[in-house]
Design an enzyme around this catalytic site. Sequence first.
Site, PDB file in Angstrom:
ATOM      1  N   GLU A  70       0.854  -1.190   0.000  1.00 12.11           N
ATOM      2  CA  GLU A  70       0.000   0.000   0.000  1.00 12.11           C
ATOM      3  C   GLU A  70       0.891   1.240   0.000  1.00 12.11           C
ATOM      4  OE1 GLU A  70      -2.799  -0.008   3.242  1.00 12.11           O
ATOM      5  OE2 GLU A  70      -3.673   1.914   2.637  1.00 12.11           O
TER       6      GLU A  70
ATOM      7  N   ASN B  83      -6.682   1.402   2.811  1.00 14.39           N
ATOM      8  CA  ASN B  83      -7.417   2.653   3.033  1.00 14.39           C
ATOM      9  C   ASN B  83      -6.989   3.740   2.052  1.00 14.39           C
ATOM     10  OD1 ASN B  83      -8.613   1.348   5.164  1.00 14.39           O
ATOM     11  ND2 ASN B  83      -7.320   2.273   6.724  1.00 14.39           N
TER      12      ASN B  83
ATOM     13  N   GLU C 152     -12.536  -2.175   2.318  1.00 12.88           N
ATOM     14  CA  GLU C 152     -13.189  -2.037   3.637  1.00 12.88           C
ATOM     15  C   GLU C 152     -14.253  -0.938   3.650  1.00 12.88           C
ATOM     16  OE1 GLU C 152     -10.156  -1.684   6.696  1.00 12.88           O
ATOM     17  OE2 GLU C 152      -9.573  -3.768   6.467  1.00 12.88           O
TER      18      GLU C 152
ATOM     19  N   GLU D 241      -6.213  -9.369   3.346  1.00 13.73           N
ATOM     20  CA  GLU D 241      -5.358  -8.742   4.371  1.00 13.73           C
ATOM     21  C   GLU D 241      -5.371  -9.655   5.591  1.00 13.73           C
ATOM     22  OE1 GLU D 241      -5.847  -4.606   5.425  1.00 13.73           O
ATOM     23  OE2 GLU D 241      -6.465  -4.113   3.385  1.00 13.73           O
TER      24      GLU D 241
ATOM     25  N   GLN E 279       1.577  -6.528   5.381  1.00 14.49           N
ATOM     26  CA  GLN E 279       1.919  -6.179   4.017  1.00 14.49           C
ATOM     27  C   GLN E 279       3.268  -6.815   3.677  1.00 14.49           C
ATOM     28  OE1 GLN E 279       1.263  -1.980   3.230  1.00 14.49           O
ATOM     29  NE2 GLN E 279      -0.727  -1.989   4.190  1.00 14.49           N
TER      30      GLN E 279
END
Length: 518
Positions: A50, A95, A196, A315, A372
């Site tokens: 990310e 996010n 999410e 995730e 991650q």
Amino acid sequence: MSLYIIDYEDSISVMQEDFSLNGHLKAKMIIDRDYRLAEINKRIFGSFIEHIGRAVYGGIYDPDHPTADSEGFRKDVIELVKELHPPIIRYPGGNFVSGYNWEDGVGLRKNRKEKLDLAWQTLESNQIGLNEFVRWAKLVDSEVMMAVNLGTRGVDSARELVEYCNHDSGSYWSDLRISHGNRHPHNIRTWCLGNEMDGDWQIGHKTAEEYGRLAQEAAKVMKMVDPGIELVVCGSTNNLTDTFPDWEATVLTHTYDQVEYISLHSYYANSDNDTMNFYAKTLNMDSVIKSVTATCDHIKAKKRSKKTINISFDEWNVWYHSIEETSKIEPWTSRQHYFEENYDLNDAIMVGCMLITLLKNADRVRIACMAQLVNVIAPIMTEDNGRAWKQTIFYPYYHMIRYARGTVLQSVISSSKYDCREFCNVPYLEAVAVHNAGDRDDEVVVFAVNRSTEDSLVLECDMRSFGSCDVSEHIVYEDAGIPHSNGNADTDDGMMRAILGKSSWNVIRIRVDKSEYT
Ligand code: AHR
């Protein structure tokens, strides 16, 4: 090697004097070559990068680092990622994606604008975008799993992104890609419809109804551009939210015909240092998988559908060491040490339990991504201007990618059990076996964790359906250094026996003679 006989109804008896059973727990596995659960989809061992902290900037990309290649990618990191070899990597969030305009990250670097990333309150330089990431993914030999922004954006930007990435040429967006130096389409096969979206912290958070409709239309239109893609719709952030599992049911009611997967995320912590309770948390992971599977099948029945929706567990990891430190970071800076966990052996054992849980559900979990990959809750760490190295959690993940091939077997397991703060009847043994048919020899690999932090565990595996078998390697990870291959597993007459040390991760590779059963 010691010889011992295990009587599961009664107690354990020993035939050799040098073998003390004091304090041993016991477990038995029946590994039968005909009890096949699923062919292993290697994408179950995927990862995730990310735009956050030092994952991209200072992680995979650092033009000032001594090992940087001509594009600014750190070659030492590339080497470690290649060694690990995750088959698929999710990008760019998380996010982050819910406020991201993908167009900001393409074209001439000098023209790219620096923008506020509201998800992590940082400055995003946009020096790395999708074309650079696709090139980096090629260098490490991984497939890209791309997420679209369904937070601040919608159908239009999603279809344009698919056109930019996957359409050959002759349209505005595909020709723009070509003008950016990418003659051939990226052909990205797997796409996440946001991230999410059930969470109220998410930029552009939606109700299940709102998201379900938007995802349905985005999915429909993305597939009009490229019918060959497959789509992951957002499930719940975890099973503790008020909306779980109604969220899944509503979202699938809208999107069932358009998508192939629903996402699931889980992070676990050992904040109170109750390690046996921590290890038991994969019982929760297993039950969430079962609940989401049941919800998918409930909607399948309601729709009288022949199609099955599978799970993308995109995730998962251990996450808790770094949360307080990260909360002190000044906003609107960049390249900060976000969520840089310093993992210990217990975390690696827990990661082993999580990997086993994913494999045990491999009939329905068809994609999974450790979250991650570099620096942020990650198996690989870097120092600015310094080295790159492996964390403890690297090892079980590496072993699974390397040795979990072929078919997952549905093993029958009986084990001594314990109760802890949050769970009852927790088996001390967490284990799964796979059967990998080779050209010459076949291999059965048993992945096993002893959850006891106090006692070793005697494991006996009945493998008589395979005929003769022979242990070729027993890898053990039992202290926070590096794993060794001096495990004690042995075979005798179709039975494999091993003593698993307390808090240990074990990979037992057994050569089987296929001429005896083919
Ligand atoms: O992996 C870190 C964050 O955890 C992701 O951005 C988000 O999807 C999840 O809550």
